[in-house]
Design a protein around this motif. Structure first.
Motif, PDB file in Angstrom:
ATOM      1  N   ILE A  15       7.110 -27.118  -7.626  1.00 65.89           N
ATOM      2  CA  ILE A  15       5.461 -27.486  -8.703  1.00 65.89           C
ATOM      3  C   ILE A  15       4.456 -27.175  -7.796  1.00 65.89           C
ATOM      4  CG2 ILE A  15       4.664 -29.693  -9.986  1.00 65.89           C
ATOM      5  CD1 ILE A  15       6.791 -30.197 -11.243  1.00 65.89           C
ATOM      6  N   MET A  16       4.588 -27.919  -6.252  1.00 64.68           N
ATOM      7  CA  MET A  16       3.778 -28.025  -5.838  1.00 64.68           C
ATOM      8  C   MET A  16       3.497 -26.018  -4.811  1.00 64.68           C
ATOM      9  SD  MET A  16       3.170 -30.817  -4.604  1.00 64.68           S
ATOM     10  CE  MET A  16       1.484 -30.526  -3.618  1.00 64.68           C
ATOM     11  N   ALA A  17       4.506 -25.124  -4.900  1.00 66.24           N
ATOM     12  CA  ALA A  17       3.978 -23.681  -4.725  1.00 66.24           C
ATOM     13  C   ALA A  17       2.967 -23.262  -5.842  1.00 66.24           C
ATOM     14  CB  ALA A  17       4.905 -23.166  -4.579  1.00 66.24           C
ATOM     15  N   THR A  18       3.255 -23.981  -7.147  1.00 65.14           N
ATOM     16  CA  THR A  18       1.991 -23.623  -8.223  1.00 65.14           C
ATOM     17  C   THR A  18       0.762 -22.961  -7.756  1.00 65.14           C
ATOM     18  OG1 THR A  18       1.556 -25.583  -9.571  1.00 65.14           O
ATOM     19  CG2 THR A  18       3.430 -23.900 -10.093  1.00 65.14           C
ATOM     20  N   ASN A  19       0.257 -23.578  -6.452  1.00 64.69           N
ATOM     21  CA  ASN A  19      -1.120 -24.074  -5.721  1.00 64.69           C
ATOM     22  C   ASN A  19      -1.500 -22.861  -4.942  1.00 64.69           C
ATOM     23  OD1 ASN A  19      -1.711 -26.382  -7.537  1.00 64.69           O
ATOM     24  ND2 ASN A  19      -1.013 -26.993  -6.158  1.00 64.69           N
ATOM     25  N   VAL A  24       2.282 -12.912  -7.342  1.00 64.24           N
ATOM     26  CA  VAL A  24       3.802 -12.326  -7.002  1.00 64.24           C
ATOM     27  C   VAL A  24       3.867 -13.729  -6.597  1.00 64.24           C
ATOM     28  CG1 VAL A  24       4.936 -10.979  -6.092  1.00 64.24           C
ATOM     29  CG2 VAL A  24       3.176  -9.848  -6.270  1.00 64.24           C
ATOM     30  N   GLN A  25       4.105 -14.658  -6.443  1.00 69.85           N
ATOM     31  CA  GLN A  25       4.468 -15.895  -6.047  1.00 69.85           C
ATOM     32  C   GLN A  25       3.981 -17.140  -7.283  1.00 69.85           C
ATOM     33  OE1 GLN A  25       3.261 -17.966  -2.279  1.00 69.85           O
ATOM     34  NE2 GLN A  25       4.538 -19.715  -2.498  1.00 69.85           N
ATOM     35  N   LYS A  26       3.369 -16.581  -7.301  1.00 71.21           N
ATOM     36  CA  LYS A  26       2.842 -17.472  -8.853  1.00 71.21           C
ATOM     37  C   LYS A  26       4.034 -16.670 -10.193  1.00 71.21           C
ATOM     38  CE  LYS A  26      -1.606 -18.656  -9.631  1.00 71.21           C
ATOM     39  NZ  LYS A  26      -1.846 -20.666  -9.589  1.00 71.21           N
ATOM     40  N   LYS A  27       4.090 -15.584  -9.864  1.00 72.09           N
ATOM     41  CA  LYS A  27       4.761 -15.996 -11.411  1.00 72.09           C
ATOM     42  C   LYS A  27       6.103 -15.294 -10.958  1.00 72.09           C
ATOM     43  CE  LYS A  27       5.923 -11.010 -13.776  1.00 72.09           C
ATOM     44  NZ  LYS A  27       5.115 -10.044 -14.486  1.00 72.09           N
ATOM     45  N   MET A  28       6.575 -15.460  -9.717  1.00 73.13           N
ATOM     46  CA  MET A  28       7.985 -16.299  -9.568  1.00 73.13           C
ATOM     47  C   MET A  28       8.406 -17.361  -9.719  1.00 73.13           C
ATOM     48  SD  MET A  28       9.866 -14.083  -8.406  1.00 73.13           S
ATOM     49  CE  MET A  28      10.973 -14.255  -7.445  1.00 73.13           C
ATOM     50  N   VAL A  29       7.069 -18.334  -9.329  1.00 76.02           N
ATOM     51  CA  VAL A  29       7.517 -20.191  -9.073  1.00 76.02           C
ATOM     52  C   VAL A  29       7.164 -20.352 -11.064  1.00 76.02           C
ATOM     53  CG1 VAL A  29       5.707 -22.190  -9.314  1.00 76.02           C
ATOM     54  CG2 VAL A  29       6.264 -20.886  -7.299  1.00 76.02           C
ATOM     55  N   TYR A  30       6.572 -19.721 -11.623  1.00 72.38           N
ATOM     56  CA  TYR A  30       6.366 -19.292 -13.545  1.00 72.38           C
ATOM     57  C   TYR A  30       7.769 -19.911 -13.754  1.00 72.38           C
ATOM     58  CZ  TYR A  30       1.216 -21.119 -13.422  1.00 72.38           C
ATOM     59  OH  TYR A  30      -0.008 -21.544 -13.300  1.00 72.38           O
ATOM     60  N   LEU A  31       8.264 -18.647 -13.480  1.00 67.32           N
ATOM     61  CA  LEU A  31       9.950 -17.731 -13.596  1.00 67.32           C
ATOM     62  C   LEU A  31      10.690 -19.714 -13.367  1.00 67.32           C
ATOM     63  CD1 LEU A  31      12.108 -16.161 -14.915  1.00 67.32           C
ATOM     64  CD2 LEU A  31      12.001 -14.998 -12.936  1.00 67.32           C
ATOM     65  N   TYR A  32      10.749 -19.593 -12.458  1.00 63.81           N
ATOM     66  CA  TYR A  32      11.611 -20.770 -11.996  1.00 63.81           C
ATOM     67  C   TYR A  32      11.448 -22.082 -12.874  1.00 63.81           C
ATOM     68  CZ  TYR A  32      13.550 -24.559  -9.252  1.00 63.81           C
ATOM     69  OH  TYR A  32      14.326 -25.539  -8.829  1.00 63.81           O
ATOM     70  N   LEU A  33       9.978 -22.586 -13.331  1.00 62.48           N
ATOM     71  CA  LEU A  33       9.613 -23.513 -13.866  1.00 62.48           C
ATOM     72  C   LEU A  33      10.157 -23.443 -15.071  1.00 62.48           C
ATOM     73  CD1 LEU A  33       5.827 -24.651 -12.302  1.00 62.48           C
ATOM     74  CD2 LEU A  33       7.986 -25.148 -11.823  1.00 62.48           C
ATOM     75  N   LEU A  51      -0.930 -25.564 -14.827  1.00 62.82           N
ATOM     76  CA  LEU A  51      -0.838 -24.524 -15.986  1.00 62.82           C
ATOM     77  C   LEU A  51      -2.299 -24.611 -16.765  1.00 62.82           C
ATOM     78  CD1 LEU A  51       2.277 -24.994 -17.471  1.00 62.82           C
ATOM     79  CD2 LEU A  51       1.420 -23.648 -16.143  1.00 62.82           C
ATOM     80  N   GLN A  52      -3.245 -25.961 -16.767  1.00 63.08           N
ATOM     81  CA  GLN A  52      -4.484 -25.848 -17.526  1.00 63.08           C
ATOM     82  C   GLN A  52      -5.265 -24.980 -17.098  1.00 63.08           C
ATOM     83  OE1 GLN A  52      -4.433 -30.463 -18.929  1.00 63.08           O
ATOM     84  NE2 GLN A  52      -4.032 -29.908 -21.054  1.00 63.08           N
ATOM     85  N   LYS A  53      -5.491 -25.388 -15.008  1.00 63.71           N
ATOM     86  CA  LYS A  53      -6.190 -24.197 -14.887  1.00 63.71           C
ATOM     87  C   LYS A  53      -5.618 -22.974 -14.416  1.00 63.71           C
ATOM     88  CE  LYS A  53      -5.837 -24.497 -10.961  1.00 63.71           C
ATOM     89  NZ  LYS A  53      -5.380 -24.609  -8.990  1.00 63.71           N
ATOM     90  N   ASP A  54      -5.098 -23.224 -14.356  1.00 60.43           N
ATOM     91  CA  ASP A  54      -4.608 -21.084 -14.650  1.00 60.43           C
ATOM     92  C   ASP A  54      -5.150 -20.622 -16.289  1.00 60.43           C
ATOM     93  OD1 ASP A  54      -3.927 -21.097 -11.907  1.00 60.43           O
ATOM     94  OD2 ASP A  54      -2.403 -21.233 -12.305  1.00 60.43           O
ATOM     95  N   GLY A  55      -4.774 -21.254 -16.960  1.00 56.86           N
ATOM     96  CA  GLY A  55      -5.122 -21.139 -18.175  1.00 56.86           C
ATOM     97  C   GLY A  55      -7.371 -20.569 -18.316  1.00 56.86           C
ATOM     98  N   ARG A  56      -7.732 -21.381 -17.722  1.00 53.34           N
ATOM     99  CA  ARG A  56      -9.459 -21.256 -17.583  1.00 53.34           C
ATOM    100  C   ARG A  56      -9.677 -20.428 -16.499  1.00 53.34           C
ATOM    101  NH1 ARG A  56      -8.035 -26.597 -17.735  1.00 53.34           N
ATOM    102  NH2 ARG A  56      -8.395 -27.471 -16.117  1.00 53.34           N
ATOM    103  N   ASP A  57      -8.770 -19.615 -15.758  1.00 53.39           N
ATOM    104  CA  ASP A  57      -9.243 -18.892 -14.500  1.00 53.39           C
ATOM    105  C   ASP A  57     -10.542 -18.003 -15.253  1.00 53.39           C
ATOM    106  OD1 ASP A  57      -8.069 -19.225 -11.645  1.00 53.39           O
ATOM    107  OD2 ASP A  57      -8.490 -17.074 -12.342  1.00 53.39           O
ATOM    108  N   GLY A  58     -10.519 -17.830 -14.230  1.00 53.86           N
ATOM    109  CA  GLY A  58     -11.840 -15.694 -14.523  1.00 53.86           C
ATOM    110  C   GLY A  58     -10.825 -14.623 -14.477  1.00 53.86           C
ATOM    111  N   ASP A  59      -9.800 -14.684 -13.928  1.00 57.68           N
ATOM    112  CA  ASP A  59      -9.016 -13.626 -13.743  1.00 57.68           C
ATOM    113  C   ASP A  59      -7.619 -13.325 -14.946  1.00 57.68           C
ATOM    114  OD1 ASP A  59      -7.509 -11.651 -12.569  1.00 57.68           O
ATOM    115  OD2 ASP A  59      -6.731 -12.011 -11.518  1.00 57.68           O
ATOM    116  N   PRO A  60      -8.414 -11.966 -15.598  1.00 57.61           N
ATOM    117  CA  PRO A  60      -7.180 -12.044 -16.900  1.00 57.61           C
ATOM    118  C   PRO A  60      -5.641 -12.335 -16.267  1.00 57.61           C
ATOM    119  CG  PRO A  60      -8.957 -10.893 -16.657  1.00 57.61           C
ATOM    120  CD  PRO A  60      -9.372 -11.448 -16.103  1.00 57.61           C
ATOM    121  N   MET A  61      -5.368 -11.382 -15.288  1.00 52.98           N
ATOM    122  CA  MET A  61      -3.969 -11.328 -14.674  1.00 52.98           C
ATOM    123  C   MET A  61      -2.756 -12.919 -14.077  1.00 52.98           C
ATOM    124  SD  MET A  61      -3.006  -8.046 -13.747  1.00 52.98           S
ATOM    125  CE  MET A  61      -1.964  -8.414 -13.064  1.00 52.98           C
ATOM    126  N   VAL A  62      -4.280 -13.548 -13.943  1.00 54.51           N
ATOM    127  CA  VAL A  62      -3.943 -15.184 -13.840  1.00 54.51           C
ATOM    128  C   VAL A  62      -3.273 -16.198 -14.833  1.00 54.51           C
ATOM    129  CG1 VAL A  62      -4.928 -17.600 -12.774  1.00 54.51           C
ATOM    130  CG2 VAL A  62      -4.473 -15.124 -11.592  1.00 54.51           C
TER     131      VAL A  62
END
Length: 65
Positions: A15-19, A24-33, A51-62
């Motif tokens: 959970i701490m690694a989601t930041n 690539v690391q974020k995708k692996m962490v989300y898969l684990y979660l 997850l909410q913060k990443d949903g509001r991110d400006g980058d469509p990949m995130v």
């Protein structure tokens, strides 16, 4: 996901690694979660803010993760 290794005990560390800014690391962490949230539902609630913060991110990949 693993070869018989008990990894749900790493849930709070993941959970701490989601930041991270690394996609690539974020995708692996989300898969684990997603895989282990069923076993640790009370700790899975800690990831909601990220997850909410990443949903509001400006980058469509995130946002697509």
């Amino acid at each position: 996901m693993t070869l018989g290794i008990n990894v749900p005990k790493l849930f709070s560390d993941m959970i701490m690694a989601t930041n991270t800014a690394d996609l690539v690391q974020k995708k692996m962490v989300y898969l684990y979660l997603c895989t282990y949230a069923v076993q640790k539902p009370e700790l899975a609630l800690l990831a909601i803010n990220t997850l909410q913060k990443d949903g509001r991110d400006g980058d469509p990949m995130v946002r697509g993760l």
